[in-house]
Design a protein around this motif. Structure first.
Motif, PDB file in Angstrom:
ATOM      1  N   ALA A 147       0.829  -1.198   0.000  1.00 36.34           N
ATOM      2  CA  ALA A 147       0.000   0.000   0.000  1.00 36.34           C
ATOM      3  C   ALA A 147       0.867   1.252   0.000  1.00 36.34           C
ATOM      4  O   ALA A 147       0.627   2.201  -0.757  1.00 36.34           O
ATOM      5  CB  ALA A 147      -0.928   0.000   1.209  1.00 36.34           C
ATOM      6  N   LEU A 148       1.907   1.218   0.842  1.00 29.92           N
ATOM      7  CA  LEU A 148       2.827   2.352   0.887  1.00 29.92           C
ATOM      8  C   LEU A 148       3.511   2.536  -0.466  1.00 29.92           C
ATOM      9  O   LEU A 148       3.679   3.666  -0.939  1.00 29.92           O
ATOM     10  CB  LEU A 148       3.878   2.112   1.985  1.00 29.92           C
ATOM     11  N   GLY A 149       3.878   1.405  -1.092  1.00 29.97           N
ATOM     12  CA  GLY A 149       4.574   1.476  -2.375  1.00 29.97           C
ATOM     13  C   GLY A 149       3.718   2.100  -3.456  1.00 29.97           C
ATOM     14  O   GLY A 149       4.193   2.941  -4.234  1.00 29.97           O
ATOM     15  N   ILE A 150       2.446   1.713  -3.520  1.00 34.50           N
ATOM     16  CA  ILE A 150       1.541   2.297  -4.527  1.00 34.50           C
ATOM     17  C   ILE A 150       1.486   3.809  -4.360  1.00 34.50           C
ATOM     18  O   ILE A 150       1.623   4.570  -5.318  1.00 34.50           O
ATOM     19  CB  ILE A 150       0.122   1.687  -4.387  1.00 34.50           C
ATOM     20  N   MET A 151       1.321   4.242  -3.109  1.00 32.53           N
ATOM     21  CA  MET A 151       1.221   5.681  -2.864  1.00 32.53           C
ATOM     22  C   MET A 151       2.551   6.396  -3.093  1.00 32.53           C
ATOM     23  O   MET A 151       2.587   7.504  -3.615  1.00 32.53           O
ATOM     24  CB  MET A 151       0.741   5.937  -1.427  1.00 32.53           C
ATOM     25  N   ALA A 152       3.651   5.735  -2.680  1.00 30.52           N
ATOM     26  CA  ALA A 152       4.963   6.372  -2.832  1.00 30.52           C
ATOM     27  C   ALA A 152       5.273   6.619  -4.307  1.00 30.52           C
ATOM     28  O   ALA A 152       5.828   7.662  -4.668  1.00 30.52           O
ATOM     29  CB  ALA A 152       6.046   5.504  -2.204  1.00 30.52           C
ATOM     30  N   VAL A 153       4.880   5.677  -5.170  1.00 31.36           N
ATOM     31  CA  VAL A 153       5.132   5.845  -6.606  1.00 31.36           C
ATOM     32  C   VAL A 153       4.353   7.053  -7.136  1.00 31.36           C
ATOM     33  O   VAL A 153       4.899   7.911  -7.833  1.00 31.36           O
ATOM     34  CB  VAL A 153       4.742   4.564  -7.376  1.00 31.36           C
ATOM     35  N   ALA A 154       3.064   7.145  -6.764  1.00 34.26           N
ATOM     36  CA  ALA A 154       2.250   8.261  -7.240  1.00 34.26           C
ATOM     37  C   ALA A 154       2.772   9.587  -6.690  1.00 34.26           C
ATOM     38  O   ALA A 154       2.889  10.578  -7.422  1.00 34.26           O
ATOM     39  CB  ALA A 154       0.792   8.055  -6.826  1.00 34.26           C
ATOM     40  N   VAL A 155       3.107   9.589  -5.400  1.00 34.62           N
ATOM     41  CA  VAL A 155       3.614  10.811  -4.779  1.00 34.62           C
ATOM     42  C   VAL A 155       4.964  11.197  -5.390  1.00 34.62           C
ATOM     43  O   VAL A 155       5.263  12.376  -5.561  1.00 34.62           O
ATOM     44  CB  VAL A 155       3.700  10.634  -3.244  1.00 34.62           C
ATOM     45  N   ALA A 156       5.775  10.180  -5.759  1.00 40.21           N
ATOM     46  CA  ALA A 156       7.063  10.474  -6.390  1.00 40.21           C
ATOM     47  C   ALA A 156       6.854  11.202  -7.715  1.00 40.21           C
ATOM     48  O   ALA A 156       7.522  12.198  -8.004  1.00 40.21           O
ATOM     49  CB  ALA A 156       7.850   9.181  -6.618  1.00 40.21           C
ATOM     50  N   LEU A 157       5.906  10.732  -8.519  1.00 37.55           N
ATOM     51  CA  LEU A 157       5.618  11.406  -9.787  1.00 37.55           C
ATOM     52  C   LEU A 157       5.214  12.862  -9.537  1.00 37.55           C
ATOM     53  O   LEU A 157       5.667  13.783 -10.217  1.00 37.55           O
ATOM     54  CB  LEU A 157       4.484  10.679 -10.531  1.00 37.55           C
ATOM     55  N   LEU A 158       4.352  13.038  -8.540  1.00 40.39           N
ATOM     56  CA  LEU A 158       3.898  14.392  -8.201  1.00 40.39           C
ATOM     57  C   LEU A 158       5.070  15.251  -7.738  1.00 40.39           C
ATOM     58  O   LEU A 158       5.179  16.424  -8.111  1.00 40.39           O
ATOM     59  CB  LEU A 158       2.833  14.300  -7.106  1.00 40.39           C
ATOM     60  N   MET A 159       5.966  14.661  -6.934  1.00 40.41           N
ATOM     61  CA  MET A 159       7.117  15.424  -6.435  1.00 40.41           C
ATOM     62  C   MET A 159       8.090  15.740  -7.564  1.00 40.41           C
ATOM     63  O   MET A 159       8.691  16.817  -7.590  1.00 40.41           O
ATOM     64  CB  MET A 159       7.830  14.652  -5.320  1.00 40.41           C
ATOM     65  N   ILE A 160       8.277  14.814  -8.501  1.00 35.67           N
ATOM     66  CA  ILE A 160       9.124  15.096  -9.663  1.00 35.67           C
ATOM     67  C   ILE A 160       8.520  16.279 -10.415  1.00 35.67           C
ATOM     68  O   ILE A 160       9.216  17.159 -10.906  1.00 35.67           O
ATOM     69  CB  ILE A 160       9.255  13.862 -10.579  1.00 35.67           C
ATOM     70  N   GLY A 161       7.179  16.317 -10.460  1.00 36.32           N
ATOM     71  CA  GLY A 161       6.479  17.436 -11.091  1.00 36.32           C
ATOM     72  C   GLY A 161       6.481  18.701 -10.251  1.00 36.32           C
ATOM     73  O   GLY A 161       5.876  19.699 -10.637  1.00 36.32           O
ATOM     74  N   GLY A 162       7.130  18.654  -9.080  1.00 42.76           N
ATOM     75  CA  GLY A 162       7.340  19.864  -8.299  1.00 42.76           C
ATOM     76  C   GLY A 162       6.275  20.178  -7.264  1.00 42.76           C
ATOM     77  O   GLY A 162       6.232  21.301  -6.767  1.00 42.76           O
ATOM     78  N   GLU A 163       5.426  19.210  -6.922  1.00 45.93           N
ATOM     79  CA  GLU A 163       4.354  19.501  -5.958  1.00 45.93           C
ATOM     80  C   GLU A 163       4.283  18.437  -4.866  1.00 45.93           C
ATOM     81  O   GLU A 163       4.824  17.342  -4.997  1.00 45.93           O
ATOM     82  CB  GLU A 163       2.993  19.582  -6.680  1.00 45.93           C
ATOM     83  N   PHE A 164       3.584  18.779  -3.776  1.00 52.00           N
ATOM     84  CA  PHE A 164       3.319  17.857  -2.669  1.00 52.00           C
ATOM     85  C   PHE A 164       1.826  17.586  -2.599  1.00 52.00           C
ATOM     86  O   PHE A 164       1.025  18.386  -3.054  1.00 52.00           O
ATOM     87  CB  PHE A 164       3.720  18.483  -1.326  1.00 52.00           C
ATOM     88  N   ASP A 165       1.474  16.464  -1.954  1.00 51.02           N
ATOM     89  CA  ASP A 165       0.066  16.244  -1.642  1.00 51.02           C
ATOM     90  C   ASP A 165      -0.047  15.695  -0.222  1.00 51.02           C
ATOM     91  O   ASP A 165       0.237  14.536   0.031  1.00 51.02           O
ATOM     92  CB  ASP A 165      -0.561  15.269  -2.643  1.00 51.02           C
ATOM     93  N   LEU A 166      -0.450  16.567   0.702  1.00 46.17           N
ATOM     94  CA  LEU A 166      -0.609  16.142   2.090  1.00 46.17           C
ATOM     95  C   LEU A 166      -1.967  15.493   2.327  1.00 46.17           C
ATOM     96  O   LEU A 166      -2.212  14.915   3.369  1.00 46.17           O
ATOM     97  CB  LEU A 166      -0.442  17.346   3.031  1.00 46.17           C
TER      98      LEU A 166
END
Lengths: 288, 349
Positions: B64-83
């Protein structure tokens, strides 16, 4: 004169029929590509620019000179579509235009290379070269980047500008300032720019690097582009300029061709000029 | 004029780099070394770690953490966070559970509405960030609190408790259970299907990042948004889509959880958002955007899972886990900074 009888109308048809990829072959040299008449811009009550009238021809370098705050950046922003003008007229290939985004200017063949914003430093050279216009192959959802083609084109196009890249995977950030400008210029030329606006391309560079960028300016001119070279340094402008537009306090104080002014006059007009001989020599050494 | 004459005139030539130097500049490198070291450590320190059951246990925590970490990584590469992503995993589960339990709809219908809800939240995050230019840290902090309030408030209003159950009584639960919550046995280990979802998400995200036009735009949007826009990259649209992808990942995790547990607590997911970011950073993402990888984020999640379960296997006090986590995060940030400096700031002039 009514806009529909504008003298640039006749080349408009020629431009429309032109191929997209090779701008050097589609416009005869010294035909007007872009023209402004009485162009002006206010920010609130402050006049940033007024009464600018000029023509940019193919195969020529038009230098825009002026000190900080003279209105150079406002002029570039209008020409490149970043901001809109509120006085006067702006014609591209005979057609009146009012751009609302850089993409619109790009689509009309006007590419701008901003000094510090030319590239994404952490991305590889080939990814930067094709950024925003990536070649793809395959059918969705399997459509993917044509990486091999992109790399081959990148290496070949940079080689035409004299930049020998062995590893197109290398981040652009590892290149020197002059080389980054070269990537941005080569990219603009490859994607069919007819007018290339260079915003202070030599400002933060040493003499050697600046000489390299100026050489690229000459190469772009030889490929038939109309180059607008913005600088506050007449020593960089004179060796390559065909026409010189000088701005001061938002107004145009001079618009002269190379025949109208000699090296010393321009130097005196702008002050300074110690390295001029060296740069003139450099350009004469590389006639193309 | 030919290339040869120009090079001969002394234009600087960019040298080719050795494969070793290239590997050293990979953003995942630190995390791969860390993962191997941690796996080796717990293999020698505990008996359970290197067994089928142990591996299944670690991967269960990690998926579960891995699925979210991958999506959040893409978002972070794109320069944003999602809390808001952590709380959204609860919200999506609640939407499904409430629709199934209160209105008696087919579970697949509930799951579909839940996806729509998640995409709407992601779109809202994205549009707020790109239109207002308020940092995503603040915008999604707002959505985080709003969703947290909604989760508990709506659940209490409708059920008078903070839990919704009865998901397994819904029509279509059997198939949903097979898709989202089944297990398969290898040796004495019982592996969760969520692990396959994680692998699928990681592979798709990797292909998207390095092999597509959109992937190019993600790197550019995070690395130098103004430059990207000036060459025609739709930076705003790219970021909105990334927020929506993150929300969709939260939906997947929320759905896996609600189908597996057949009920959902209104307050789960709280605090998870930081774990996603930590996993992405351990995997080589830069906080400033423009750098990172989906594989790295997956390895980051794996490091998290191995450490968490390793401490359990070693029968240490679990209170020590945050200390390890904090240490790893700091080490990862330092390594990332050095790697990026090597990559880009070795400018020859």
């Amino acid at each position: 004169m009514r806009p529909d009888l504008h003298p640039m109308d006749d080349i408009h048809a020629a431009l429309d029929d032109a191929g997209d990829q090779l701008p050097e072959s589609d416009v005869a040299p010294h035909t007007p590509l872009l023209e402004v008449r009485g162009l002006g811009k206010r920010y609130g009550g402050v006049v940033a620019l007024q009464g600018i009238s000029a023509t940019v021809n193919s195969g020529e370098v038009t230098c825009v000179l002026g000190d900080n705050g003279a209105g150079k950046s406002t002029l570039i922003k209008i020409l490149s579509g970043v901001v809109s003008y509120d006085q006067g007229q702006y014609f591209v290939a005979g057609k009146r235009v009012k751009f609302s985004s850089p993409r619109q200017a790009l689509d009309r063949g006007i590419a701008t290379v901003f000094q510090d914003l030319a590239v994404v430093p952490l991305m590889s050279i080939w990814r930067n070269f094709f950024l925003g216009s990536e070649p793809t192959r395959g059918v969705w959802p399997f459509r993917r980047l044509d990486i091999e083609h992109a790399q081959d084109v990148t290496v070949a196009e940079l080689a035409r500008f004299g930049l020998d890249v062995q590893d197109p995977h290398q981040p652009v950030g590892t290149l020197s300032g002059g080389e980054r400008q070269c990537v941005a210029i080569a990219r603009a030329v490859y994607f069919g720019a007819r007018v290339l606006i260079l915003d202070e391309p030599t400002a933060s560079l040493g003499v050697k690097q600046a000489g390299m960028v100026i050489r690229h300016v000459v190469q772009a001119r030889e490929r038939g582009l109309g180059v607008i070279f913005i600088t506050h340094n007449p020593r960089h402008a004179y060796p390559v300029g065909d026409r010189f537009i000088m701005l001061n306090h938002g107004a145009m104080v001079a618009n002269v061709t190379r025949e109208d002014i000699d090296l010393n006059d321009l130097t005196q007009l702008m002050s300074g000029g110690a390295d001029l001989d060296e740069l003139a020599h450099e350009v004469q050494d590389h006639p193309g | 004029m030919t290339a040869a004459t120009m090079s001969a005139r002394g234009t600087p030539v960019t040298p080719g780099r050795s494969p070793l130097l290239r590997a050293l500049a990979r953003p995942e490198l630190g995390s791969v070394i860390g993962a191997i070291a941690i796996a080796a450590f717990f293999t020698t320190q505990t008996d359970q770690f290197a067994t089928w059951a142990g591996v299944a246990n670690v991967l269960d925590v990690t998926a579960a953490l891995g699925i979210m970490a991958v999506a959040v990584a893409l978002l972070m590469i794109g320069g944003e966070f999602d809390l808001s992503a952590g709380v959204l995993t609860a919200s999506t589960g609640l939407v499904t559970a409430l629709l199934v339990d209160r209105l008696g709809v087919n579970i697949w219908e509930g799951i579909a509405w839940s996806l729509l809800f998640a995409l709407a939240v992601g779109f809202l995050n994205g549009i707020l960030v790109t239109r207002t230019r308020v940092p995503s840290f603040i915008v999604t902090l707002g959505t985080f609190f709003a969703l947290q309030g909604l989760n508990v408030g709506v659940t209490k209003q409708l059920t008078e408790t903070v839990q919704v159950g009865g998901v397994d009584e819904a029509q279509g639960y059997g198939v949903a259970q097979a898709v989202f919550a089944s297990t398969w046995t290898v040796g004495e280990g019982e592996f969760r299907v969520a692990i396959l979802w994680w692998i699928v998400v990681a592979v798709v995200a990797t292909l998207l990042l390095v092999r597509t036009k959109f992937g190019n735009w993600i790197f550019a949007s995070g690395g130098a948004p103004v430059s990207a826009r000036s060459v025609g990259v739709p930076v705003g649209r790219t970021k909105i889509l990334l927020f929506m992808a993150t929300a969709a990942a939260a939906w997947l995790v929320g759905t896996i959880s609600v189908v597996r547990l057949t009920s959902v607590q209104a307050n789960v997911g709280l605090g998870e958002e930081f774990n996603y970011i930590i996993a992405a950073v351990i995997g080589g993402c830069l906080l400033t955007g423009g750098v990172g990888s989906a594989i790295g984020a997956s390895i980051g999640a794996l490091i998290y899972g191995m450490t968490q379960q390793g401490i359990v296997f070693a029968q240490w006090d679990n209170d020590w886990f945050p200390l390890f986590l904090g240490g790893m995060l700091l080490a990862a940030v330092l390594i990332n900074t050095v790697v990026v400096r090597r990559r880009a700031e070795d400018s020859p002039g």
